[in-house]
Design a protein around this motif. Sequence first.
Motif, short mmCIF file in Angstrom:
data_model
loop_
_atom_site.label_atom_id
_atom_site.label_comp_id
_atom_site.label_asym_id
_atom_site.label_seq_id
_atom_site.Cartn_x
_atom_site.Cartn_y
_atom_site.Cartn_z
N ASP A 226 -6.69 -4.31 2.82
CA ASP A 226 -7.08 -5.72 3.27
C ASP A 226 -8.48 -5.72 3.66
O ASP A 226 -9.27 -4.65 3.76
CB ASP A 226 -6.11 -6.27 4.08
CG ASP A 226 -6.07 -5.75 5.41
OD1 ASP A 226 -6.64 -4.57 5.63
OD2 ASP A 226 -5.44 -6.03 6.58
N ASP A 227 -9.15 -6.83 4.24
CA ASP A 227 -10.52 -6.86 4.56
C ASP A 227 -10.70 -6.01 5.71
O ASP A 227 -11.88 -5.57 5.98
CB ASP A 227 -10.80 -8.38 4.94
CG ASP A 227 -10.98 -9.36 3.64
OD1 ASP A 227 -11.08 -8.60 2.66
OD2 ASP A 227 -11.48 -10.60 3.56
N GLU A 228 -9.63 -6.02 6.76
CA GLU A 228 -9.80 -5.36 7.79
C GLU A 228 -10.10 -3.63 7.47
O GLU A 228 -11.00 -3.01 8.03
CB GLU A 228 -8.72 -5.33 8.74
CG GLU A 228 -8.80 -4.60 10.07
CD GLU A 228 -9.91 -5.13 11.13
OE1 GLU A 228 -10.39 -4.69 11.74
OE2 GLU A 228 -10.04 -6.28 10.97
N LEU B 277 -13.47 -3.01 6.00
CA LEU B 277 -14.55 -3.00 6.92
C LEU B 277 -14.60 -1.62 7.75
O LEU B 277 -15.76 -1.24 7.97
CB LEU B 277 -14.14 -4.15 7.87
CG LEU B 277 -14.88 -5.41 7.71
CD1 LEU B 277 -14.35 -6.62 8.88
CD2 LEU B 277 -16.24 -5.48 7.51
N GLN B 278 -13.39 -0.99 7.82
CA GLN B 278 -13.45 0.23 8.67
C GLN B 278 -14.10 1.27 7.67
O GLN B 278 -14.57 2.15 8.03
CB GLN B 278 -11.69 0.60 8.56
CG GLN B 278 -11.10 -0.04 9.68
CD GLN B 278 -9.86 0.41 10.13
OE1 GLN B 278 -9.23 1.13 9.36
NE2 GLN B 278 -9.03 -0.10 11.01
N PRO C 36 -9.60 -3.08 18.85
CA PRO C 36 -9.42 -3.85 17.74
C PRO C 36 -10.27 -5.15 17.56
O PRO C 36 -10.55 -6.01 16.43
CB PRO C 36 -7.94 -4.51 17.93
CG PRO C 36 -7.48 -3.34 18.92
CD PRO C 36 -8.62 -2.84 19.69
N GLN C 37 -10.84 -5.79 18.74
CA GLN C 37 -11.62 -6.91 18.91
C GLN C 37 -13.18 -6.61 18.31
O GLN C 37 -13.59 -7.58 18.14
CB GLN C 37 -11.47 -7.36 20.30
CG GLN C 37 -10.22 -7.70 20.61
CD GLN C 37 -9.92 -8.23 22.02
OE1 GLN C 37 -11.15 -8.57 22.85
NE2 GLN C 37 -8.97 -8.26 22.89
N ARG D 95 -14.14 -4.25 16.26
CA ARG D 95 -14.22 -3.30 14.98
C ARG D 95 -15.18 -3.96 14.15
O ARG D 95 -14.82 -5.04 13.49
CB ARG D 95 -12.75 -3.19 14.39
CG ARG D 95 -12.84 -2.10 13.12
CD ARG D 95 -11.62 -1.98 12.94
NE ARG D 95 -10.90 -0.83 13.98
CZ ARG D 95 -9.79 -0.94 14.38
NH1 ARG D 95 -9.15 -1.70 14.06
NH2 ARG D 95 -9.46 -0.25 15.38
#
Length: 149
Positions: A46-48, A51-52, A128-129, A131
Amino acid sequence: MSLREQLNEDLKSAMRAKDQARLSVIRSIKAGILAQETRSERTTLDDEGILQVIVKEIKERKDANSEFEKAGRQDLVEKNLKEIEILSSYLPEPLSEDELAQLIDAAITACGATSPKDMGKVMAIVNPQIRGRADGRHVADLVKARLSR
């Protein structure tokens, strides 16, 4: 538009414009995404997750830059800086110092941290906030400074 769709559109645009630098960077991102999805037993990121991958690409280039500087290869340093700039365009808006301080203070309060020994608890809440929006080393330094008071 999802990040994956944005990358595909930008890839097409870079091909049409014959922008080799952007094309190379986007292909690198897509290769990293494919590698991660393959490692994760064919799950779609997914987008997250994407991003990683982008953050990892930026970190690799920053690490390589320090080696290129030691070797006196300014041409490669400049190339990497341009690639980092292109990669950074896909990241969300970075957090300001004030926003970071607020997140860190809220995390310290939430987990009841009182000493540097509790840094892991605070980082588990903050990571997590932040990233893709702040450098992890910088945040760790800020957390350590706050807990050392």
